[in-house]
Design a protein around this motif. Sequence first.
Motif, mmCIF file in Angstrom:
data_model
loop_
_atom_site.group_PDB
_atom_site.id
_atom_site.type_symbol
_atom_site.label_atom_id
_atom_site.label_comp_id
_atom_site.label_asym_id
_atom_site.label_seq_id
_atom_site.Cartn_x
_atom_site.Cartn_y
_atom_site.Cartn_z
ATOM 1 N N LEU B 18 0.842 -1.204 0.000
ATOM 2 C CA LEU B 18 0.000 0.000 0.000
ATOM 3 C C LEU B 18 0.877 1.254 0.000
ATOM 4 O O LEU B 18 0.596 2.232 -0.707
ATOM 5 N N TYR B 19 1.957 1.193 0.787
ATOM 6 C CA TYR B 19 2.872 2.337 0.853
ATOM 7 C C TYR B 19 3.510 2.594 -0.517
ATOM 8 O O TYR B 19 3.587 3.751 -0.963
ATOM 9 N N GLY B 22 1.063 4.241 -2.785
ATOM 10 C CA GLY B 22 0.822 5.628 -2.375
ATOM 11 C C GLY B 22 2.017 6.522 -2.664
ATOM 12 O O GLY B 22 1.855 7.651 -3.143
ATOM 13 N N VAL B 25 2.127 7.400 -6.274
ATOM 14 C CA VAL B 25 1.099 8.393 -6.624
ATOM 15 C C VAL B 25 1.510 9.782 -6.119
ATOM 16 O O VAL B 25 1.358 10.788 -6.833
ATOM 17 N N VAL B 26 2.060 9.839 -4.898
ATOM 18 C CA VAL B 26 2.477 11.140 -4.348
ATOM 19 C C VAL B 26 3.577 11.748 -5.227
ATOM 20 O O VAL B 26 3.530 12.945 -5.559
ATOM 21 N N GLY B 42 2.367 8.189 2.105
ATOM 22 C CA GLY B 42 2.380 6.997 1.252
ATOM 23 C C GLY B 42 1.274 6.000 1.570
ATOM 24 O O GLY B 42 0.464 5.656 0.698
ATOM 25 N N VAL B 45 -2.428 7.397 1.109
ATOM 26 C CA VAL B 45 -2.825 7.589 -0.293
ATOM 27 C C VAL B 45 -3.012 6.230 -0.973
ATOM 28 O O VAL B 45 -4.019 5.992 -1.645
ATOM 29 N N GLY B 46 -2.052 5.323 -0.763
ATOM 30 C CA GLY B 46 -2.155 3.995 -1.387
ATOM 31 C C GLY B 46 -3.406 3.266 -0.917
ATOM 32 O O GLY B 46 -4.131 2.671 -1.725
ATOM 33 N N ILE B 49 -6.609 4.921 -2.455
ATOM 34 C CA ILE B 49 -6.786 4.685 -3.896
ATOM 35 C C ILE B 49 -7.150 3.230 -4.159
ATOM 36 O O ILE B 49 -8.045 2.939 -4.960
ATOM 37 N N THR B 77 -0.385 0.170 -9.378
ATOM 38 C CA THR B 77 0.996 0.452 -8.987
ATOM 39 C C THR B 77 1.871 0.677 -10.215
ATOM 40 O O THR B 77 2.695 1.606 -10.237
ATOM 41 N N ASN B 171 -13.793 3.045 2.958
ATOM 42 C CA ASN B 171 -12.328 2.983 2.886
ATOM 43 C C ASN B 171 -11.753 1.940 3.846
ATOM 44 O O ASN B 171 -11.100 0.977 3.432
ATOM 45 N N TYR B 248 -6.540 11.995 7.207
ATOM 46 C CA TYR B 248 -6.848 12.458 5.846
ATOM 47 C C TYR B 248 -7.254 13.936 5.841
ATOM 48 O O TYR B 248 -6.824 14.702 4.985
#
Lengths: 170, 468
Positions: B18-19, B22, B25-26, B42, B45-46, B49, B77, B171, B248
């Motif tokens: 997940l990190y 994220g 994406v960041v 990280g 966000v991961g 999404i 990813t 979520n 968040y």
Amino acid sequence: MAKSSRAQVFKSIALAAMGVVALYQLAWVGQTGVRLAVNKVWVNRHLDAISRSADVAYGLDYLGYIDFLRRQIPPEATVVDTRTSGLPQYDSPNFVRYFLFPRTTVPLTDATCQGDPDLNQCIISLSGPHTYFIYGADFTPSAAISGVLRVLPFKEGLGILAPQTTQVTP
Amino acid sequence: MSNNLLLLIADLLILGGLYLLGAAVVIAILGKADRIALLSLGLGVGAGILSWSMFLASWAGIPLTAGTVLGLYAVLTVAGVILARRTSKTEPVDKLIMASLRGELDSRLTRGSWILIVLLILAAAILGVGLSYFGWDDITNWALKAYGIALEGSIFAGREWGAVGLSYPMNITLLIALFRILDGNLLPGSKLLYPAFYAALLLGCYRFWVMHGLKRWVASLCSLLLATTPIIFTHAYMGYTNLAFTFYLIMGLIWCLKSMEVRGTREALLGGLMLAVGLWTRPEGYVMCIAVIVALVLGSILRAQASYHWLAALIPLALIGGSWFSFLRMQPASDTASYGLVGVAWRGMLAGQIHWSALFTILRFVAGQVLRFRDWGFVPALMGGLTLLGFRPNALRRDTVYGILLFATLTIGLALLGFQYVVAYAPAAPGVYEWLSLEFSRVGMPAVVSLTLLGSLSLREKGSEPRT
């Protein structure tokens, strides 16, 4: 100059206060955390996640009850919760369902048995080879039920009504 | 190797995955990001999404199985990494924050504070997994619903499994389901999400303070103060979603603020994304997002030169919020009761129906909460005092960050009170006092964290301007 030194004094006092408060709070959360870690995490380290949930949520008696249900009721069974204990941890369909997952759990509601029959009659009408009923202190199994279902009492009025074919697990 | 150790490794791999998503994406959004920004953003966000993509996939009829979830993750990813490689600039690390961090590492206070914070994070992780799910709501609202969704492979299982039907944003539910689908959640590894959000919130706030003129050791002390706030620490190991939501919302606020300072579209996009995932985490999320947006608008008006790239911030809000509310509109009314209540209250107020006794109860309750140590420690009193003593009316115009944070703290606080007040209009709800006793302390977290961000600005070095 004087204004700037006043600001410095204000900041120093504020920082000292923050330091003291942070340490005091740390001691408070620390002792709470240590108590939980010793009394619940360490003591329960050999239990599975669901059993640990039961003990932390409502204590050892509840853990004993949940373990009893999970031992006696096979995972593929349907469990009817008669909601007759008067306590939310035994009567809340979602709460009980979590502890009995993946068993299908259905609450007994007014709509379950049409015509408002006696609860014993209602249970008998719903019985089946894979259907188990859990009951509480507000319900007393009748003699008629004992002929159709096996009564497995736990304690303090709690128990299971199981199909007659059930093998009782010690 | 013991079974539990293998499960722990699997759970850490899921968190790492997940990190990675994220962080990609960041970087894709910002072009460059320092390590603290990546560490703080990280995972959140991961997680947001991936869970939103799982929601869309399941809504479209794709079953949620290990294969489909991993496939979805791989696509996201790879796309994220490709975008990150294309957009990343030559300076991967924010020179200022890293250089000054190295310089300050010798400070015993900085190091001491962070050692204590890391110990608290580890303690929260051990408690979280060790205690498993144990609160009423984390069992009935979140974990059970997630297990039902994992069992049936569909978000629509949430209607039958667990409380509140499909009315709560998914979520955290889908993240727990992710662990259940991939490794059974037998530890339960999903409880590692909560200390991870706790750590991310502390890092994000620390970074904000350092970037806005606080010395490293002062920012570390502020982070320690936040970390030791009883209710925040409790939620770092408890399975409720309020801490994740606070993360968040506060990160959304911080990055929207940053976008106003640097007039940056990328920062606005990231801020909007964080707010949108907040909306996708808690039912009160949309009210709180509106509160933050109102604060940003007020800040823009007051400080005419502060530009704001509204469109960039609104895109993720429109996408994630739009899809969630469209989904809700298609569900039976019983599934959307918690949202309908705001409308009921609004219509009641327009008709002149004001519940004065409820307002009085709320105000009295809040006054008592400020001094309630077992929830808030001394943080509201200390930070409220610092804010009042450090208040300078002309700073509202001069200092964008200070002004908007002040507005945000007020608007989030008002939104919080409003969200409690609407309960007075519910036909079959508990009394307002009962509701406050159950809810207030945990839903109040964003307001107190925002107040802490604001109050700590009084400790900025003299003459320090926001570093951008």
